[in-house]
Design a protein around this motif. Sequence first.
Motif, PDB file in Angstrom:
ATOM      1  N   PRO A 164       0.817  -1.222   0.000  1.00  0.00           N
ATOM      2  CA  PRO A 164       0.000   0.000   0.000  1.00  0.00           C
ATOM      3  C   PRO A 164       0.851   1.273   0.000  1.00  0.00           C
ATOM      4  CG  PRO A 164      -0.888  -1.602   1.533  1.00  0.00           C
ATOM      5  CD  PRO A 164       0.423  -2.154   1.055  1.00  0.00           C
ATOM      6  N   THR A 208       1.779   4.312  -3.361  1.00  0.00           N
ATOM      7  CA  THR A 208       1.634   5.769  -3.326  1.00  0.00           C
ATOM      8  C   THR A 208       2.686   6.452  -4.186  1.00  0.00           C
ATOM      9  OG1 THR A 208       3.015   6.077  -1.355  1.00  0.00           O
ATOM     10  CG2 THR A 208       0.646   5.746  -0.990  1.00  0.00           C
ATOM     11  N   TRP A 266      -3.708   7.441  -5.166  1.00  0.00           N
ATOM     12  CA  TRP A 266      -3.731   6.290  -4.239  1.00  0.00           C
ATOM     13  C   TRP A 266      -3.358   6.830  -2.866  1.00  0.00           C
ATOM     14  CZ3 TRP A 266      -5.210   1.327  -3.981  1.00  0.00           C
ATOM     15  CH2 TRP A 266      -4.676   0.516  -2.999  1.00  0.00           C
ATOM     16  N   GLN A 267      -4.336   6.885  -1.989  1.00  0.00           N
ATOM     17  CA  GLN A 267      -4.123   7.424  -0.645  1.00  0.00           C
ATOM     18  C   GLN A 267      -4.778   6.504   0.370  1.00  0.00           C
ATOM     19  OE1 GLN A 267      -5.824  11.345  -1.125  1.00  0.00           O
ATOM     20  NE2 GLN A 267      -3.889  12.178  -1.829  1.00  0.00           N
ATOM     21  N   PRO A 268      -4.126   5.395   0.707  1.00  0.00           N
ATOM     22  CA  PRO A 268      -4.722   4.484   1.679  1.00  0.00           C
ATOM     23  C   PRO A 268      -4.847   5.131   3.061  1.00  0.00           C
ATOM     24  CG  PRO A 268      -2.493   3.772   1.107  1.00  0.00           C
ATOM     25  CD  PRO A 268      -2.815   4.939   0.237  1.00  0.00           C
ATOM     26  N   GLN A 269      -5.952   4.811   3.720  1.00  0.00           N
ATOM     27  CA  GLN A 269      -6.165   5.222   5.105  1.00  0.00           C
ATOM     28  C   GLN A 269      -5.936   3.982   5.952  1.00  0.00           C
ATOM     29  OE1 GLN A 269      -6.894   8.584   5.735  1.00  0.00           O
ATOM     30  NE2 GLN A 269      -6.435   8.633   3.546  1.00  0.00           N
ATOM     31  N   SER A 286      -8.208   1.302   3.997  1.00  0.00           N
ATOM     32  CA  SER A 286      -9.281   1.593   3.049  1.00  0.00           C
ATOM     33  C   SER A 286      -8.765   2.534   1.973  1.00  0.00           C
ATOM     34  CB  SER A 286     -10.499   2.203   3.755  1.00  0.00           C
ATOM     35  OG  SER A 286     -10.193   3.499   4.233  1.00  0.00           O
ATOM     36  N   THR A 287      -9.440   2.497   0.836  1.00  0.00           N
ATOM     37  CA  THR A 287      -9.162   3.422  -0.256  1.00  0.00           C
ATOM     38  C   THR A 287     -10.496   3.925  -0.790  1.00  0.00           C
ATOM     39  OG1 THR A 287      -9.144   1.628  -1.895  1.00  0.00           O
ATOM     40  CG2 THR A 287      -7.008   2.285  -0.952  1.00  0.00           C
ATOM     41  N   HIS A 289     -12.252   5.617  -4.422  1.00  0.00           N
ATOM     42  CA  HIS A 289     -12.051   5.902  -5.842  1.00  0.00           C
ATOM     43  C   HIS A 289     -13.418   5.922  -6.507  1.00  0.00           C
ATOM     44  CE1 HIS A 289      -9.982   6.043  -9.686  1.00  0.00           C
ATOM     45  NE2 HIS A 289     -10.781   5.078 -10.121  1.00  0.00           N
ATOM     46  N   SER A 311     -15.936   3.444  -1.516  1.00  0.00           N
ATOM     47  CA  SER A 311     -14.958   3.170  -0.472  1.00  0.00           C
ATOM     48  C   SER A 311     -14.728   1.664  -0.433  1.00  0.00           C
ATOM     49  CB  SER A 311     -15.481   3.662   0.878  1.00  0.00           C
ATOM     50  OG  SER A 311     -14.535   3.394   1.879  1.00  0.00           O
ATOM     51  N   ARG A 350     -10.264  -7.661  -0.582  1.00  0.00           N
ATOM     52  CA  ARG A 350     -10.912  -6.354  -0.456  1.00  0.00           C
ATOM     53  C   ARG A 350     -12.403  -6.488  -0.711  1.00  0.00           C
ATOM     54  NH1 ARG A 350      -9.141  -3.564  -6.242  1.00  0.00           N
ATOM     55  NH2 ARG A 350     -11.240  -3.707  -7.056  1.00  0.00           N
TER      56      ARG A 350
END
Length: 153
Positions: free
Chosen positions: A28, A32, A38-41, A57-58, A60, A64, A83
């Motif tokens: 992950p 980036t 691509w900004q995974p939390q 989570s992502t 797009h 979610s 996922r």
Amino acid sequence: MFQALQQHLSGEFTLPLDIDSAYPLFTPAGETLWVPDWQPQYFHPADGHTSAGMVFSTGHGGESTLWTLADYDPVAYRYRYVRVTPGSRFVQVQVSCQPVDAANTRVCVSYTLTGLSEDGNAAIRDFAAGYQAMLAEWRSLILAWREQSRHGQ
């Protein structure tokens, strides 16, 4: 009555990178570097350290998606993510890297997608239609990132 669509897709591409440089690009945090937006939390671990069982989570296209790294085998250069995009689809993603030689790595990517709704089935059909183009784009994005990082941009 709803009938879930399940589809398995696979493909591969070769990168002009040694395996120890290529493999981390599919974590992950590694993604980036080369995936736009691509900004995974990260939920666990909070710092996003790559580990089996990590959860993130992502977002797009207004969706979610929740992810976990189900299998992490750095010795074999393999990842398996699971996922779910709630109400839409459940997906397993496997990425494995294999050395071609000292300077090149083959990246094998497979997706197994299962629809959770008619919208999910439609999303799977759309994804399948563009799958090979997506893999070609991954390669192009990685090469562009590599070129930029070589020139210090």
